[in-house]
Each structure stands twice: as C-alpha cells, then as structure tokens.
Write an enzyme that holds these catalytic residues in place. Structure first.
Site, PDB file in Angstrom:
ATOM      1  N   SER A  69     -47.559   5.730   8.776  1.00  0.00           N
ATOM      2  CA  SER A  69     -46.998   7.017   8.335  1.00  0.00           C
ATOM      3  C   SER A  69     -47.440   7.445   6.939  1.00  0.00           C
ATOM      4  CB  SER A  69     -45.475   6.953   8.371  1.00  0.00           C
ATOM      5  OG  SER A  69     -45.030   6.895   9.694  1.00  0.00           O
ATOM      6  N   LYS A  72     -49.272  10.634   6.752  1.00  0.00           N
ATOM      7  CA  LYS A  72     -48.655  11.935   7.068  1.00  0.00           C
ATOM      8  C   LYS A  72     -48.717  12.977   5.946  1.00  0.00           C
ATOM      9  CE  LYS A  72     -45.730   9.912  10.662  1.00  0.00           C
ATOM     10  NZ  LYS A  72     -44.410   9.383  11.017  1.00  0.00           N
ATOM     11  N   TYR A 194     -53.631  11.388  16.377  1.00  0.00           N
ATOM     12  CA  TYR A 194     -52.491  10.869  15.605  1.00  0.00           C
ATOM     13  C   TYR A 194     -52.504   9.329  15.598  1.00  0.00           C
ATOM     14  CZ  TYR A 194     -47.738   9.503  14.430  1.00  0.00           C
ATOM     15  OH  TYR A 194     -46.653   8.877  13.863  1.00  0.00           O
ATOM     16  N   TYR A 246     -37.708   8.750   5.171  1.00  0.00           N
ATOM     17  CA  TYR A 246     -36.877   8.951   6.379  1.00  0.00           C
ATOM     18  C   TYR A 246     -35.395   9.048   6.037  1.00  0.00           C
ATOM     19  CZ  TYR A 246     -41.324   7.448   8.082  1.00  0.00           C
ATOM     20  OH  TYR A 246     -42.651   7.339   8.295  1.00  0.00           O
ATOM     21  N   VAL A 264     -44.957   1.759   8.690  1.00  0.00           N
ATOM     22  CA  VAL A 264     -44.402   0.569   9.349  1.00  0.00           C
ATOM     23  C   VAL A 264     -45.264  -0.686   9.243  1.00  0.00           C
ATOM     24  CG1 VAL A 264     -42.775   1.516  11.029  1.00  0.00           C
ATOM     25  CG2 VAL A 264     -45.209   1.428  11.594  1.00  0.00           C
TER      26      VAL A 264
HETATM   27  O1  DON Z   1     -45.903   6.766  15.170  1.00  0.00           O
HETATM   28  C1  DON Z   1     -45.506   5.635  14.857  1.00  0.00           C
HETATM   29  O2  DON Z   1     -44.461   5.168  15.267  1.00  0.00           O
HETATM   30  C2  DON Z   1     -46.363   4.821  13.884  1.00  0.00           C
HETATM   31  N1  DON Z   1     -47.745   4.982  14.197  1.00  0.00           N
HETATM   32  C3  DON Z   1     -46.101   5.230  12.474  1.00  0.00           C
HETATM   33  C4  DON Z   1     -44.640   5.156  12.098  1.00  0.00           C
HETATM   34  C5  DON Z   1     -44.383   4.786  10.690  1.00  0.00           C
HETATM   35  O3  DON Z   1     -45.208   4.291   9.964  1.00  0.00           O
HETATM   36  C6  DON Z   1     -42.998   4.957  10.240  1.00  0.00           C
HETATM   37  N2  DON Z   1     -42.855   4.376   8.930  1.00  0.00           N
HETATM   38  N3  DON Z   1     -42.108   3.782   8.353  1.00  0.00           N
END
Ligand code: DON
Length: 324
Positions: A69, A72, A194, A246, A264
C-alpha cells in the site's frame, strides 16, 4: 593521531531506537498473501533522508520488500497530475473511512470509495490510469516510482503471482466498482496493474529517498529530477496525513503528526514537509495492518525531534509573518 569523526546525532538516535525496538516481537507477519508469510520477522531497518539528500540508516536497509500500500499515494499523485483533480475527484473521495484497508464499502451518497489510500480507492485510481494508458500503464507507473526513488525498480514476481492467485477480496472490490460505473470495463486488467504495483520491490533506503523527494517539493534530492508537481505533493501529503494509516489514521495524526503510509509487507513511509523522508521496515504488523515496530519508531522520532505538525517548534506560514 587521526581525528575520529563524531557520530551525527541523528545516526545515534536511530541506532538507539533500532536497539530499543528490536525486542518488540508482538506483531504478526501478513499471511493472507501467501508469499508474504515467508518474511523474516526479525528484519528491521530505519532510514532517514534529508530534503537535501543526506542519509542516515541502521539495520537491514538493503533488504528488498514489496511496496504494497505504500505505492498508493504515488499512484494517486500520478492520477492527479496526469488525469486532473476534477476527474479524479469524480471517482474517489478524500474522507477517512475509519474502516479497515480492505473494507468493502463505498460512500452512501455517491458510491465512490472514501479515499485513495484504502483498497477500493487505490484500485479506482489505478483503473483511472489504466483507462488512459491501457497496456502501457504499469511500465509508466514503474518509471515514475523509480524516478521518485532515483533508480530503476523491479517487481517481485512471486509476490505478484501470489496475490493475483489469492486476491479474491480485491477482485470482489473491483467488480463492485465496475457495478457502480466507478471502474471501466477492463476491471480485471486494471486489477492486474494494481497487484503489480503492490509487488514493486524497494529497500528501506529507497522508501526514505522517495519520502525525501516528496519532502523536497517533488524533486529528487540527488538526481535533481522533478518527479511530482508541487501542488500534487501537497495533495498526496494531505491524504497521507488523514488516511494513510487506515483505521489508525486519527490516532497517528494525534500521536505522530506527520503524513505517512504503511504497507502489509512491513514498510512505513513518513514525510516531514520540506525536511525529511523517514522509512522503516519491519514485517510484523498490528491488528490494523501497520508495522508494529515502524509505528513505535516514528512516534518516538516525532517526539524526540519535534516533528509533529502542531509542535510548538513549527512556526507556521512565513507569508503571514511578512504581512502581519
Ligand atoms: O491489496 C492488498 O491487500 C495489498 N496488496 C496491499 C494492502 C496493504 O498494504 C495494506 N497495508 N497496510
């Protein structure tokens, strides 16, 4: 006798914080993308780059990990610049959702995603880029993120395939967005971009450099490349400030007080406007998906260095000082 150069205060500080938080072991490495479960929970890096390119680092700063993320805000900045504020605003809002990053929810009145930092909004932003650039989208995106880092970036194919194979929740989100006319007909192709953007490999040093590019008003401190327009940098930092962590974003703004974005795989990127890019890497996450050690390091750096946006050391608008 040769003079021994004294260690810089910032270097000593991050070394102290690294030693202090290495024993913090209560987070959990993400496993919902199977490939991420292979991460070593003991790896831990802190890197700070100043807006004029000086670097301080400690720990596993050479260890590549996927952006997830943290990509983003950069795709959001690209969309603002290349597609335009009005058009982006038609499809995605700028309100904190208070929900988890992967929440399947849209704003009641408009059916738009709440903001571009959660998955619904980020997939929408990537779909907007995809509607414009089609099969060139990913290469374009990779080149711009590489310019922010100051080097050519690559993709972790194993992580990409792992999420592509198992990302049913994101697939559901993309199809919900398709249902509401928020993404165009090629939802699967946009989703593929994505997943790839989330699998872009960086080191902690790269992330800090990308942060320093934002801190330096969009210009890379060492290459001098102008990567993001100043106005877009302000918008990127604003959305990171209100939505980047978040459902911890409010607490983060209160406690740390600088724009930030987590991923993540364990990365956290924080920006001190006009001064610093700060990055941490440590895979174990808290319940909200933010790096456990990363949060503590940023909070302590902010407290020790007076980084909070509303710290009394931040003296406000210099323009006002002239006219008042
Ligand atoms: O879309 C997803 O779930 C992951 N590729 C990225 C999510 C993410 O990094 C949330 N972060 N804390």
């Amino acid at each position: 006798m040769p003079q021994t150069a004294e260690k810089h205060e910032l270097q000593s500080l991050i070394e102290d914080l690294h030693a202090k938080y290495q024993p913090l072991t209560d987070g959990r490495v993400a496993t919902y993308i199977p490939e991420l479960a292979k991460a070593n929970p003991n790896e831990f890096a802190i890197c700070i780059v100043t807006a004029d390119g000086r670097m301080f680092e400690v720990g596993d700063c050479d260890r590549p990990f996927t952006m997830q993320s943290v990509s983003k805000p950069f795709t959001f900045g690209m969309a603002l610049e290349e597609i335009g504020h009005e058009e982006v605003w038609r499809y995605v809002g700028v309100e904190p959702s208070g929900d988890a990053f992967n929440s399947i929810s849209l704003q009641n009145d408009t059916n738009r995603p709440f903001n571009p930092m959660i998955n619904t909004g980020a997939i929408t932003v990537t779909a907007l880029l995809h509607a414009r650039y089609r099969e060139r989208t990913f290469d374009h995106l990779l080149a711009r993120l590489g310019a922010a880092a100051g080097r050519q970036l690559t993709v972790d194919e194993a992580v990409y395939h792992s999420e592509h194979r198992t990302g049913h929740r994101n697939r559901a989100i993309a199809h919900l967005l398709l249902n509401f006319g928020i993404v165009h007909g090629e939802a699967e192709a946009a989703l593929d971009v994505y997943f790839r953007q989330c699998a872009i490999l960086v080191t902690c040093r790269d992330l800090a450099m990308m942060g320093a590019t934002l801190a330096n008003m969009g210009r890379h401190p060492l290459t001098g490349a102008s990567v993001f327009d100043i106005g877009c940098v302000r918008d990127m930092l604003s959305i990171m400030f209100t939505c980047g962590m978040y459902d911890y974003s409010g607490h983060w703004a209160y406690r740390v007080g600088v724009p930030a974005k987590s991923g993540v795989s364990g990365g956290v990127l924080a920006v001190v406007n006009r001064q610093l890019g700060i990055a941490t890497y440590s895979p174990p996450l808290d319940a909200r998906g933010n790096s456990r050690r990363g949060i503590e390091v940023c909070a302590e750096l902010a407290a020790r260095l007076g980084l909070h946006a509303f710290d009394c050391l931040n003296a406000g608008s210099s323009f006002l000082k002239v006219v008042l």
